[in-house]
Design a protein around this motif. Structure first.
Motif, PDB file in Angstrom:
ATOM      1  N   GLY A  86      26.367  50.201  21.604  1.00 17.78           N
ATOM      2  CA  GLY A  86      25.201  50.995  21.940  1.00 17.78           C
ATOM      3  C   GLY A  86      25.260  52.380  21.326  1.00 17.78           C
ATOM      4  N   SER A  87      24.261  53.168  21.638  1.00 15.93           N
ATOM      5  CA  SER A  87      24.133  54.502  21.068  1.00 15.93           C
ATOM      6  C   SER A  87      24.239  55.558  22.159  1.00 15.93           C
ATOM      7  CB  SER A  87      22.758  54.640  20.375  1.00 15.93           C
ATOM      8  OG  SER A  87      22.483  55.984  20.056  1.00 15.93           O
ATOM      9  N   PRO A  88      24.849  56.707  21.841  1.00 15.49           N
ATOM     10  CA  PRO A  88      24.877  57.804  22.827  1.00 15.49           C
ATOM     11  C   PRO A  88      23.517  58.461  22.995  1.00 15.49           C
ATOM     12  CG  PRO A  88      25.799  58.555  20.754  1.00 15.49           C
ATOM     13  CD  PRO A  88      25.553  57.080  20.597  1.00 15.49           C
ATOM     14  N   HIS A  89      22.537  58.014  22.189  1.00 14.53           N
ATOM     15  CA  HIS A  89      21.209  58.617  22.243  1.00 14.53           C
ATOM     16  C   HIS A  89      20.165  57.707  22.891  1.00 14.53           C
ATOM     17  CE1 HIS A  89      23.011  61.629  19.800  1.00 14.53           C
ATOM     18  NE2 HIS A  89      23.104  60.862  18.734  1.00 14.53           N
ATOM     19  N   ALA A  90      20.589  56.678  23.589  1.00 15.70           N
ATOM     20  CA  ALA A  90      19.647  55.782  24.275  1.00 15.70           C
ATOM     21  C   ALA A  90      19.450  56.275  25.705  1.00 15.70           C
ATOM     22  CB  ALA A  90      20.180  54.348  24.269  1.00 15.70           C
ATOM     23  N   TYR A  91      18.244  56.744  25.999  1.00 17.24           N
ATOM     24  CA  TYR A  91      17.934  57.286  27.327  1.00 17.24           C
ATOM     25  C   TYR A  91      16.660  56.661  27.868  1.00 17.24           C
ATOM     26  CZ  TYR A  91      21.470  60.933  27.212  1.00 17.24           C
ATOM     27  OH  TYR A  91      22.668  61.602  27.198  1.00 17.24           O
ATOM     28  N   PHE A  92      16.678  56.381  29.172  1.00 14.84           N
ATOM     29  CA  PHE A  92      15.468  55.931  29.848  1.00 14.84           C
ATOM     30  C   PHE A  92      14.500  57.102  30.033  1.00 14.84           C
ATOM     31  CE2 PHE A  92      18.515  52.797  31.900  1.00 14.84           C
ATOM     32  CZ  PHE A  92      18.031  51.681  31.209  1.00 14.84           C
ATOM     33  N   ASP A  93      13.216  56.800  30.124  1.00 16.98           N
ATOM     34  CA  ASP A  93      12.233  57.793  30.524  1.00 16.98           C
ATOM     35  C   ASP A  93      12.465  58.148  31.994  1.00 16.98           C
ATOM     36  OD1 ASP A  93       9.270  58.992  29.987  1.00 16.98           O
ATOM     37  OD2 ASP A  93       9.414  58.179  32.015  1.00 16.98           O
ATOM     38  N   TRP A  94      12.575  59.433  32.280  1.00 19.41           N
ATOM     39  CA  TRP A  94      12.965  59.842  33.627  1.00 19.41           C
ATOM     40  C   TRP A  94      11.917  59.495  34.673  1.00 19.41           C
ATOM     41  CZ3 TRP A  94      10.581  63.047  37.105  1.00 19.41           C
ATOM     42  CH2 TRP A  94       9.595  63.928  36.643  1.00 19.41           C
ATOM     43  N   GLN A  95      10.641  59.534  34.311  1.00 19.71           N
ATOM     44  CA  GLN A  95       9.601  59.276  35.299  1.00 19.71           C
ATOM     45  C   GLN A  95       9.630  57.814  35.753  1.00 19.71           C
ATOM     46  OE1 GLN A  95       6.124  62.415  34.035  1.00 19.71           O
ATOM     47  NE2 GLN A  95       6.441  60.662  32.711  1.00 19.71           N
ATOM     48  N   VAL A  96       9.766  56.907  34.793  1.00 20.80           N
ATOM     49  CA  VAL A  96       9.832  55.490  35.137  1.00 20.80           C
ATOM     50  C   VAL A  96      11.110  55.197  35.912  1.00 20.80           C
ATOM     51  CG1 VAL A  96       9.857  53.143  34.216  1.00 20.80           C
ATOM     52  CG2 VAL A  96       8.444  54.887  33.119  1.00 20.80           C
ATOM     53  N   LEU A  97      12.234  55.740  35.447  1.00 19.95           N
ATOM     54  CA  LEU A  97      13.512  55.503  36.117  1.00 19.95           C
ATOM     55  C   LEU A  97      13.488  56.057  37.544  1.00 19.95           C
ATOM     56  CD1 LEU A  97      16.421  54.477  35.996  1.00 19.95           C
ATOM     57  CD2 LEU A  97      17.083  56.735  35.112  1.00 19.95           C
ATOM     58  N   ALA A  98      12.918  57.247  37.738  1.00 21.23           N
ATOM     59  CA  ALA A  98      12.858  57.825  39.079  1.00 21.23           C
ATOM     60  C   ALA A  98      12.063  56.934  40.023  1.00 21.23           C
ATOM     61  CB  ALA A  98      12.240  59.220  39.023  1.00 21.23           C
ATOM     62  N   GLY A  99      10.994  56.326  39.531  1.00 23.73           N
ATOM     63  CA  GLY A  99      10.238  55.402  40.371  1.00 23.73           C
ATOM     64  C   GLY A  99      11.059  54.197  40.780  1.00 23.73           C
ATOM     65  N   HIS A 100      11.892  53.714  39.852  1.00 24.91           N
ATOM     66  CA  HIS A 100      12.761  52.576  40.161  1.00 24.91           C
ATOM     67  C   HIS A 100      13.817  52.953  41.192  1.00 24.91           C
ATOM     68  CE1 HIS A 100      15.463  49.149  39.550  1.00 24.91           C
ATOM     69  NE2 HIS A 100      16.438  50.022  39.331  1.00 24.91           N
ATOM     70  N   LEU A 101      14.377  54.161  41.063  1.00 28.19           N
ATOM     71  CA  LEU A 101      15.464  54.574  41.939  1.00 28.19           C
ATOM     72  C   LEU A 101      14.983  55.048  43.306  1.00 28.19           C
ATOM     73  CD1 LEU A 101      17.671  56.602  39.410  1.00 28.19           C
ATOM     74  CD2 LEU A 101      17.964  54.222  40.135  1.00 28.19           C
TER      75      LEU A 101
END
Length: 376
Positions: free
Chosen positions: A63-78
């Motif tokens: 994988g890449s150290p630059h792969a990040y989830f979108d925070w808004q979508v992730l926050a909804g999941h969490l």
């Protein structure tokens, strides 16, 4: 006089795989942490060329150290999994996202969580802006307007106007209200004098991310308190927080050895030249380098980064990073509490070294959290 107990949060990750982030959140909830923090990035700070198993065990899965989830979508999941923890973004900025969009996202999140979400916001970092064709000119001025707009969105009824240099809102509306008792909190990532003033004027919390000695923390907090008072805000309106990277080992000797690990020494490069200068040192990237604010990993040749890591003095790191066995780490955090800190967010930096160090670090931070919950 007894120092009040510290609220303790922890970073839970914002990168794939999703299962690891979800598991980290559940572990933080089970351990009793008060808040769980994710980040808003397009890029990470580790250069891809360095992202190898010899540099950090986290690269073993590829994988890449630059792969990040979108925070808004992730926050909804969490949100549904956070329980009584506050869910926080630490931090976003108003360059990639319109301030009304940030306000709407935070207000929406308040309906998905049991406690007020934290909208951490700062002036931004060059790596998330310039490579994507966006301007990084005058980011603090832009942030000042954004804070006023977000604060208005949290309380406006019907149309409102805002006329500034960066945004002109002739008849905007944001009639979405927060869930009862869960108005989002605005925490400002501030370090310099102007940012500290904005924190006092607009912030519900202060979230510095650079290391500070207790006396430096107290002085900056005093500036925030003065700015809040000048703005007519009540005493204690701003929660004094801080992000703290922690290097913890079974013994002080082990923790000291971890400071020499290349992935941990790399973190020293992300400190601004001004902090290096306080120790009489010259930053490898120049006297005007502002640390992580200016660092764009793929613009610096990997050979130059490797050479720069070798120039990060372990004694310098030891003087700036919270490190040691559990007892020493606890003492360092209590010293910051004596200076006014009330909500610390722990980043398990020693977890970069090895899987076993990662496991020990997480367990240690949970144990330290339990002790910090007791006033002394």
């Amino acid at each position: 006089m007894a120092v009040p107990p510290l609220a303790v949060g922890i970073g839970v990750g914002t990168q794939p795989p999703l299962g690891r982030t979800t598991a980290a959140l559940r572990a933080a909830r089970a351990a009793g942490f008060d808040s769980a923090w994710i980040v808003d990035h397009f890029l990470g700070f580790f250069p891809r060329e360095l992202w190898t198993p010899s540099f950090t065990w986290l690269a073993k899965g590829g994988g890449s150290p630059h792969a990040y989830f979108d925070w808004q979508v992730l926050a909804g999941h969490l949100a549904a999994r956070a329980g009584a923890m506050q869910l926080a973004i630490g931090v976003t900025e108003p360059i990639r996202r319109h301030p009304v969009l940030l306000a709407q996202a935070a207000l929406t999140l308040s309906h998905l969580t049991r406690r007020p979400p934290i909208l951490g916001i700062g002036a931004g970092e060059r790596e998330n802006v310039e490579p994507y064709g966006l301007s990084f000119e005058r980011p603090v001025s832009r942030l000042e307007e954004a804070l006023a707009i977000v604060r208005t969105c949290f309380g406006a009824e019907g149309p409102f106007e805002f006329h500034g240099e960066f945004w002109d809102l002739p008849d905007a509306m944001m009639d979405l209200r927060a869930a009862p008792g869960r108005t989002p909190e605005i925490w400002v990532a501030a370090h310099g004098p102007r940012m500290l003033r904005l924190t006092g004027e607009y912030g519900d919390g202060w979230y510095p991310t650079m290391p500070m000695r207790p006396e430096q923390y107290a002085d900056s907090l005093a500036a925030i308190t003065a700015a809040a008072s000048a703005a007519g805000r009540a005493p204690g309106a701003v929660i004094p927080g801080m992000q703290v990277s922690v290097v913890v080992g079974r013994t002080e000797a082990r923790a000291r050895a971890l400071l020499a690990h290349p992935a941990i020494r790399f973190l020293g490069l992300l400190l601004p030249a001004s902090i290096w200068a306080e120790e009489g040192l010259e930053h490898p990237f120049g006297a005007d380098f502002r640390g992580m604010v200016d660092f764009v990993p793929h613009r610096v040749p990997s050979r130059d980064v490797r050479d720069a890591i070798e120039l990060v003095d372990v004694d310098f790191l030891a003087d700036r990073v919270v490190w040691g066995d559990r007892q020493r780490v606890e003492r360092a955090l209590r010293d910051l509490a004596d200076a006014g800190l009330r909500h610390v967010v722990l980043q398990p930096a020693s977890g970069l070294a090895s899987r076993s160090d990662a496991v020990f670090t997480v367990r240690s931070l949970a144990a330290i959290r339990r002790r910090l919950a007791d006033p002394v």
